[in-house]
Design an enzyme around this catalytic site. Structure first.
Site, short mmCIF file in Angstrom:
data_model
loop_
_atom_site.label_atom_id
_atom_site.label_comp_id
_atom_site.label_asym_id
_atom_site.label_seq_id
_atom_site.Cartn_x
_atom_site.Cartn_y
_atom_site.Cartn_z
CE LYS A 7 -1.76 1.82 3.96
NZ LYS A 7 -1.71 3.27 4.19
CG ASN A 8 2.11 2.87 3.56
OD1 ASN A 8 0.97 3.22 3.26
ND2 ASN A 8 2.48 2.62 4.81
CB CYS A 66 -4.45 6.53 10.57
SG CYS A 66 -4.93 5.07 9.63
NE ARG A 108 -0.31 10.88 10.12
CZ ARG A 108 -0.63 9.85 9.35
NH1 ARG A 108 -1.86 9.36 9.38
NH2 ARG A 108 0.25 9.30 8.55
CG ASP A 133 2.57 1.61 9.65
OD1 ASP A 133 2.24 2.47 10.49
OD2 ASP A 133 2.91 1.88 8.49
NE ARG A 167 -7.18 4.79 4.75
CZ ARG A 167 -6.30 5.04 5.73
NH1 ARG A 167 -6.69 5.13 6.96
NH2 ARG A 167 -5.03 5.20 5.45
C1 EPZ Z 1 4.01 6.91 6.74
O1 EPZ Z 1 3.30 8.03 7.27
C2 EPZ Z 1 2.99 5.80 6.58
N1 EPZ Z 1 1.95 6.26 5.69
C3 EPZ Z 1 2.42 5.41 7.95
O2 EPZ Z 1 1.66 4.23 7.74
C4 EPZ Z 1 3.54 5.06 8.92
O3 EPZ Z 1 3.00 4.90 10.21
C5 EPZ Z 1 4.60 6.16 8.96
O4 EPZ Z 1 5.04 6.47 7.61
C6 EPZ Z 1 5.83 5.77 9.77
O5 EPZ Z 1 6.39 4.59 9.25
C7 EPZ Z 1 2.14 6.21 4.37
O6 EPZ Z 1 3.18 5.79 3.88
C8 EPZ Z 1 1.00 6.69 3.52
P1 EPZ Z 1 6.28 10.07 8.79
P2 EPZ Z 1 3.99 9.46 7.25
O7 EPZ Z 1 6.34 11.33 8.04
O8 EPZ Z 1 4.86 9.56 6.05
C9 EPZ Z 1 6.87 13.28 12.31
C10 EPZ Z 1 -0.24 2.84 7.79
O9 EPZ Z 1 -0.78 2.32 8.79
N2 EPZ Z 1 6.87 14.28 11.22
O10 EPZ Z 1 7.36 9.07 8.61
O11 EPZ Z 1 2.90 10.46 7.40
C11 EPZ Z 1 5.50 12.66 12.52
O12 EPZ Z 1 4.70 13.45 13.36
C12 EPZ Z 1 0.23 4.28 7.83
O13 EPZ Z 1 -0.05 2.26 6.72
C13 EPZ Z 1 7.16 15.60 11.49
O14 EPZ Z 1 7.41 15.97 12.65
O15 EPZ Z 1 4.87 9.37 8.55
C14 EPZ Z 1 5.87 11.32 13.12
O16 EPZ Z 1 6.07 11.47 14.49
C15 EPZ Z 1 -0.34 5.04 8.96
N3 EPZ Z 1 7.16 16.50 10.47
C16 EPZ Z 1 7.20 10.98 12.45
O17 EPZ Z 1 7.69 12.21 11.92
C17 EPZ Z 1 6.91 16.13 9.17
O18 EPZ Z 1 6.93 17.00 8.29
C18 EPZ Z 1 7.12 9.98 11.30
O19 EPZ Z 1 6.17 10.41 10.34
C19 EPZ Z 1 6.61 14.80 8.90
C20 EPZ Z 1 6.59 13.88 9.95
#
Ligand code: EPZ
Length: 427
Positions: free
Chosen positions: A22-23, A117, A122, A305, A397
């Protein structure tokens, strides 16, 4: 409205085939926008988030054709506007990849603030910081993010947090920028490597994906490609956890065992037998699980995840386990649902203390988000009695044919329409 009804207690035996990731899919589909030709993408999972992303591209003028159940042929050359349809884009988190892809293509993008989610805050500050380093400005009005640049030029970007989304979005924006972009402290998840491989197959010059420094030399033109998406690490991990919890012997096929190493290591610590093959893992268990502590981390650490699914099986382990969620602020909302089934878990900030009990008892519960929903399915499979899961739209989803895949290995799980007589008898 639909619900799942699960009668727990069956051991799982047989084979499960894993779908495309998916991702990876939700980043690769918008990445097609950057191409000047038709792209064919194989091993696409048939899930709601993918259908929504395809619909967004269609609304923007692309031709998106389903060649078979897992192959999409996308012609992006008819997309003339860098504006994503807001009502669709708010339906999923990954719509933010359209910001990077449209910016890279048109030097301009307008995308509604993403949904997805809810794990607390976020932010997307790292995405915007990266775009700005490449020469773009942004403004957010009425929940629409607008980014634009006169011209994009390569830059050195250090990400303050390891972010999957920011790493991918920057790759998308930088792939056609003038000169070299270096992303430091980049995320290393398998889907990052998959997106880089996909872009390279269109003619991009991206090196280092899968390490914490990615170097991108901008190219003028990206062409068509035929590309097959990697298997879904988290879908595979979810079924591995289900077999570990319910007991049984299942061969999980179409996986990359290397991507599953952290999950395999933890299941082995719990006493589960996991055998790795070239493109499959076999999971065998017939005893009570050992307690196990987990700390979620960016790849190659234990994936956040998989945290809810692992917590679900540890509710019935022998002893007390500690779960430390270090990626998201608030990813324990599902614990209240497990508690309805009798789980003994206390939460303190980012820590959950899971006291293993003899058995969970089926109950009506909700899927509060995608992986929380997967955890509820697993809890239902290992519980005694009947579990009814509401809000399964979240599960749809991200999991393709979950009922069919689990039924094929002996689980008693049904999808029902509500209101429905089966329901009132079951609860
Ligand atoms: C991706 O989300 C995945 N989603 C999520 O999977 C997954 O939980 C996450 O990566 C971590 O592995 C998709 O790929 C669509 P991040 P993403 O940016 O990219 C902080 C699932 O269940 N952060 O790696 O949105 C954030 O708050 C989904 O399949 C900032 O501070 O996650 C978090 O604490 C849900 N500023 C950490 O980084 C930013 O600009 C990691 O977030 C971006 C993120």
């Amino acid at each position: 409205m639909e619900k799942f009804i699960i009668t727990g207690g069956n051991r799982l035996n047989g084979e499960i085939n894993i779908s495309g990731a998916k991702n990876a899919a939700v980043a690769i589909i918008p990445a097609v926008v950057l191409s000047d030709d038709v792209c064919t993408i194989e091993n696409i999972p048939d899930i709601k988030d993918v259908r929504l992303m395809a619909e967004i591209l269609r609304e923007m003028g692309a031709s998106v054709e389903k060649l078979d159940s897992s192959t999409l042929r996308i012609d992006p050359t008819t997309i003339k506007s860098p504006v994503a349809p807001a009502e669709l884009a708010t339906g999923m988190r990954a719509s933010y990849y359209l910001l990077g892809a449209l910016l890279g293509k048109f030097n301009r993008a307008e995308v509604a603030m993403p949904g997805g989610c809810c794990f607390g805050v976020r932010p997307i500050d790292q995405h915007l910081k990266g775009f700005s380093a490449l020469g773009a400005t942004h403004e957010i009005t009425d929940a629409i993010i607008k980014v634009k640049a006169d011209k994009l030029a390569g830059a050195h970007v250090y990400l303050d947090v390891v972010s999957v989304g920011a790493t991918m979005n920057l790759m998308l924006a930088a792939v056609k920028a003038e000169g070299q972009t270096i992303i430091e402290n980049s995320a290393k998840e398998p889907h990052i490597v998959d997106l880089a491989n996909f872009l390279n197959s269109m003619g991009a010059d991206i090196r280092g994906a899968g390490t914490d420094v990615i170097k991108i030399r901008g190219v003028k033109h990206l062409g068509g490609t035929v590309y097959s998406i990697i298997p879904d690490q988290i879908e595979a991990g979810t079924y591995m956890a289900a077999v570990a919890g319910a007991g049984g012997d299942v061969l999980i096929k179409n996986v990359i065992p290397k991507h599953l190493e952290s999950i395999t290591a933890k299941l082995r610590e719990m006493g589960v037998t996991v055998t790795e093959y070239d493109e499959a893992v076999r999971v065998q268990n017939d005893g009570r699980l050992n307690k196990c502590n987990i700390k979620t981390m960016p790849h190659p650490g234990f994936p956040t995840d998989m945290q809810p699914q692992i917590t679900a099986i540890l509710t019935m382990a022998n002893g007390t386990s500690i779960i430390n969620e270090s990626v998201w602020d608030s990813r324990f909302r599902y614990i209240d649902e497990l508690a309805r089934m009798g789980a003994q878990i206390s939460v303190d900030g980012r820590l959950a203390i899971v006291e293993g009990i003899d058995h969970l008892k089926g109950a009506p519960v909700k899927a509060v988000d995608l992986r929380a929903g997967a955890a509820m399915i697993i809890a239902g499979l290992i519980a005694t009695g009947t579990t009814v899961i509401e809000d399964i739209k979240h599960i749809d989803r991200g999991y393709e044919h979950v009922v069919e895949k689990l039924s094929a290995v002996g689980a008693d799980i049904k999808r029902v329409q509500y209101p429905d007589n089966t329901m009132s008898n079951a609860v």
